[in-house]
Design an enzyme around this catalytic site. Structure first.
Site, mmCIF file in Angstrom:
data_model
loop_
_atom_site.group_PDB
_atom_site.id
_atom_site.type_symbol
_atom_site.label_atom_id
_atom_site.label_comp_id
_atom_site.label_asym_id
_atom_site.label_seq_id
_atom_site.Cartn_x
_atom_site.Cartn_y
_atom_site.Cartn_z
ATOM 1 N N TYR A 111 40.572 34.956 31.283
ATOM 2 C CA TYR A 111 39.954 36.244 30.952
ATOM 3 C C TYR A 111 40.341 36.693 29.536
ATOM 4 O O TYR A 111 39.462 36.984 28.722
ATOM 5 C CB TYR A 111 40.317 37.268 32.017
ATOM 6 C CG TYR A 111 39.436 38.484 32.074
ATOM 7 C CD1 TYR A 111 38.198 38.533 31.445
ATOM 8 C CD2 TYR A 111 39.839 39.618 32.758
ATOM 9 C CE1 TYR A 111 37.397 39.652 31.500
ATOM 10 C CE2 TYR A 111 39.049 40.746 32.822
ATOM 11 C CZ TYR A 111 37.829 40.758 32.184
ATOM 12 O OH TYR A 111 37.044 41.878 32.239
ATOM 13 N N GLU A 118 35.034 36.389 22.526
ATOM 14 C CA GLU A 118 33.917 37.325 22.402
ATOM 15 C C GLU A 118 34.143 38.283 21.231
ATOM 16 O O GLU A 118 33.254 38.469 20.387
ATOM 17 C CB GLU A 118 33.753 38.126 23.698
ATOM 18 C CG GLU A 118 33.296 37.296 24.876
ATOM 19 C CD GLU A 118 33.412 38.035 26.203
ATOM 20 O OE1 GLU A 118 33.464 39.280 26.210
ATOM 21 O OE2 GLU A 118 33.450 37.360 27.257
#
Length: 189
Positions: A111, A118
């Site tokens: 994660y 991102e």
């Protein structure tokens, strides 16, 4: 210009997978029967991925060769392999502990890895978005409306500050709940 291996893979996999994946949002019956997650959380995750693929990575060609793209693509790919293995084995009523453990443990690394990729990709896109005025609408125009995509991307990046910890700690809580229940069952077996 020759496309990199990552760009070719992303085109082949990303185009159809993310579009198909986004249809899960519109099928709550499907979601509630197979995917045991909140429709809101699933929608947020799917839309953020579609946004990152289409509105950032696909739209800003200059970022497609960034290492940050590889970072989030690897994190997403491993996550999805684990997630759908978990769903498949659960539907077959034969869930190996290693799959359950991977589903509720590997996110601890994957994660943050995905979020880092991102954010770095969005950050790398900013100068190109500003220079090209990509997706921006300036005044004056007949609608008397303006939109600055550059500022929007900065707001998207800032939104990770409150959202990431909430989602991450939700998964930590789920991990404790699911894996501790499994450990208790092992004691009695």
């Amino acid at each position: 210009m020759e496309r990199s291996c990552l760009q070719k893979t992303q085109s082949l996999v990303g185009d159809w997978r993310d579009d198909l994946y986004s249809t899960l949002i519109y099928h709550p019956k499907f979601l509630s029967g197979i995917v045991p997650s909140s429709v809101v959380l699933t929608s947020f995750q799917v839309m953020s991925r579609v946004f990152l693929i289409w509105a950032v990575t696909h739209s800003v060609k200059e970022v497609q060769s960034e290492d940050s793209v590889l970072l989030f693509v690897i994190a997403w790919t491993i996550t999805e392999i684990i997630r759908y293995s978990f769903y498949t084995f659960s539907l077959l009523n034969h869930l190996p502990y290693i799959i359950k453990w991977a589903r509720y443990t590997l996110f601890i690394v994957l994660y943050p890895m995905g979020v880092t990729g991102e954010l770095l990709t969005i950050y790398a896109a900013l100068p190109f978005v500003r220079q090209a005025g990509l997706y921006s609408i300036s005044l004056p125009n007949k609608y008397n409306f303006s939109f600055d995509y550059y500022a929007f991307l900065i707001l998207v990046m800032i939104s990770y500050i409150p959202l990431f910890p909430q989602l991450y700690f939700h998964m930590i809580h789920q991990r404790r709940k699911v894996l501790s229940r499994t450990e208790e069952h092992k004691k009695f077996d």
